[in-house]
Design an enzyme around this catalytic site. Sequence first.
Site, mmCIF file in Angstrom:
data_model
loop_
_atom_site.group_PDB
_atom_site.id
_atom_site.type_symbol
_atom_site.label_atom_id
_atom_site.label_comp_id
_atom_site.label_asym_id
_atom_site.label_seq_id
_atom_site.Cartn_x
_atom_site.Cartn_y
_atom_site.Cartn_z
ATOM 1 N N GLU A 8 0.816 -1.222 0.000
ATOM 2 C CA GLU A 8 0.000 0.000 0.000
ATOM 3 C C GLU A 8 0.849 1.272 0.000
ATOM 4 O O GLU A 8 0.649 2.176 0.784
ATOM 5 C CB GLU A 8 -0.952 -0.024 1.192
ATOM 6 C CG GLU A 8 -1.967 -1.155 1.085
ATOM 7 C CD GLU A 8 -2.933 -1.233 2.240
ATOM 8 O OE1 GLU A 8 -4.135 -1.387 1.981
ATOM 9 O OE2 GLU A 8 -2.497 -1.153 3.403
ATOM 10 N N GLU A 48 -4.659 -10.061 0.156
ATOM 11 C CA GLU A 48 -5.521 -9.940 1.340
ATOM 12 C C GLU A 48 -6.954 -10.193 0.898
ATOM 13 O O GLU A 48 -7.413 -9.639 -0.100
ATOM 14 C CB GLU A 48 -5.399 -8.557 1.977
ATOM 15 C CG GLU A 48 -4.051 -8.248 2.578
ATOM 16 C CD GLU A 48 -3.953 -6.845 3.165
ATOM 17 O OE1 GLU A 48 -5.016 -6.284 3.506
ATOM 18 O OE2 GLU A 48 -2.828 -6.321 3.272
#
Length: 850
Positions: free
Chosen positions: A481, A542
């Site tokens: 991220e 994820e």
Amino acid sequence: MFHHRFLCLLMIVGLPINPIQALDQPVELENPEIFQINREPARCSGIPYATREQAKTHQIETSTYYRLLSGSWKFHWVSNSAERPEDFYKPGFDAASWVDFPVPGLWELNGYGVPLYYDTKYPFGTPNPPYIPAEKNPVGSYLTSFSVPPEWEGRQLFIHFGGVKSAYQVWVNGHYVGYTENSFSPAEFNITRFARTGKNTLAVQVFKFCDGSYMECQGMWHYGGILRDVYLYAAADVHLADYFLRCDLDEKYENARLFLTARIKNYTDLAVRGVQLDVELVDSHGKTVQTDPPLTALLPQLATAGESVLDMTCHVERPALWTSEQPNLYQLFFTLRDSRNRPAEIQECCFGFREVELKDAQLLINGRPVKLKGANRHEHLSTSGQVVTYASMVHDIQLMKQSNFNVVRTSHYPNDPRWYDLCDRYGLYVVDESNLESHGVNGILPKSNPQWREVSVDRLNSLIQRDKNHPCVIFWSLGNESGSGENFLIMRDYAHRIDPTRLVHYEGYNQAGDINSRMYATVERIIQYGKEKNEKPLFLCEYALGNGNSCGNLKEYWQAIEAYPSLIGGCIWDWADQGLLKEDENGRMYYAYAGDYEPPEHPTDANFAFCGLLFSDRTPTPKLWEVKKVYQYVAMEAVDAKRGLFRLHNKYNVTDLSAFDLDWSLQQDGEELQSGRLDPVTAAPGASVLVKTPFDTSHFLPGAEYWLRLSVRTRKDQLWAAAGYEVAWEQFLVHRSEKPFAPAARGRTPAVTKRDGQLTIAGKNWRLIFNQSSGLLVSYQAHGREYLHSMPDSAGGPRLNLYRAPIENDGATAQLWREAGLDRLSSRLCNLEVQSSEGLVQIHTHHLYQ
């Protein structure tokens, strides 16, 4: 700018330097182009041993040339870096007033500062990279002593820091040694010229935050301190400084070509001749494997203070391959010999022969398509935070293997090196992630900014160099991220250049990865991807967020993943809750989240730390049992359940079903009636086999329900479970019949009376009472016993309820329920009608709910 050039010049000529201090903080703390001073080049794990017997243990603690420095150190803490002691490293400094503090140990869990949990925010306030406000930057200063044994005389002495959060300076005997950043990667310094035989003093000053903290914005607890072991090791003056093992399997994935690159360093003031490196390959039974040619190389000459790189290769006939199911390991022994053929240094490494490839948008391990069944795992314990124990790692990996996991993502930083050894031994693929997450400023850095380029590559390099010899590592992950930009393309190319044997992963900017990676894509979206023609497979780095009491539609995810070859699996978020054990005002212990510590000036990310498949005490939640069931490697279906015919499908990659026992049990209304064990079956990976269970149906009873349970169990002891451990199961309905129901004999019609706002229907020994205003049943009595218990403000009978207590996964949906009034639903009786006929009374009500 002059200061930076001055630092670089001093580093090049190898002179000891002292850091030039800014007013409140060292200047290197806020300069992303200075992330280390005098740090040794990153290298693979391992240290020299004195003998082959020591090396054989694969435990650095057994080496004569190892000294653990972890323990109780003198400690001083300030909340403002401008108030830190600046001369504590000098000889003679009196630290008698300082406290004793554990190393490794985290400040906030030992009484210094407050634990803070953030996902996208920075604990030091509004981001302004690369600057850190001194008044919000705590500093811990450490002092300890160590002894250098006489037998280390004439050797090179190195100090190793396994992980320190987040930047630190080091002094030995008052001499400045160096500086480094990067909380979760090791750093080593050569302290030979500063240390002496006998007693020495070590000083370390740790800053909780630095410019590198902008790259450490992971969703986790944010601490300060030394979080992994500190130790010394001694190396020979002619030293095997690093080595890299890799292999290439032939087209049939049977034979291997083994490659070795070794870096040999000469620390002496003389040129060295006749140095020889001998490498021995040993199998799991302790037998030496003959290689063609033998792995031996001679260095004619090694220059003064020089370095030489050796490239060696050999053929290995039919090695036992390494996979997550069958983690076959070899051990290599490296013996560096001097010109007289005397062993100067011995090192060792465990290695597995395996090959990672992408073909036809599929992930192949040793030529076979693999589906990744995994979880993201933070390093966390409820009592010590990011200081984790070996026992807790063993506990985790045993639970993962027992629950049918085959991959773990080291979210979001390099883990303790012992974890990779366990993954090698137990068999667990690793998505190995660099310590790079600029979540809170990922629109600013690292992007394509050249100022942040070298530090980004350095963090990746530290990861790769340390872990490159572990067969468990299949992906290098550039970070998490952190946005997009040219710097990630440069990191990708760097990883490919130094290690072409593994794949590169990065979610959020798939141009920088060899695979496409997504977070929390829906089942519908991944099905669409599976139907499309894509060059890259899709990996869910994820998915199935585990907050609350469920992982959601996990079964549907895996129905899709198994249906489409280009869907290669994913990692659940996440492995374990990150609660901290805390005492309340009544002396009771509980597991705290960030809000339990939250100071008013530091609003935290609430209870997001609780998303695990394990509770904070490392015991399984019900979610883990669901995951184990969905991840199981044997699918079972009924062909003809009443005749006991079932089909078993083998979803393992290399394991035949002959490795397991197959037990069955028949239950009647929940009680075991019959059981047994079937004869061994054989089914290769991807194949199916029919089995017949010999249960007896002659004693089936009317009205009873019969279920058959098939159980697949390990036949032999495994490293992660004893023989007889259940790895897969399924339950099938075999027979169900309705019990004959005798209709009630017609009798007198129940009596109906209306009095005092109540409607009463009564028969022999029973009575029902309805409230005529609400239309609700308020009483049911039979043989003198009341079965409905009404409250003054609530009738005891049934009523429409469209609301339940929200759970964590309901999120914003629960707010919509409340806005619609479902939590305070009220009813108004529109009509109540009573119909009475022969032996029967019917009551009809019409309610309006609002």
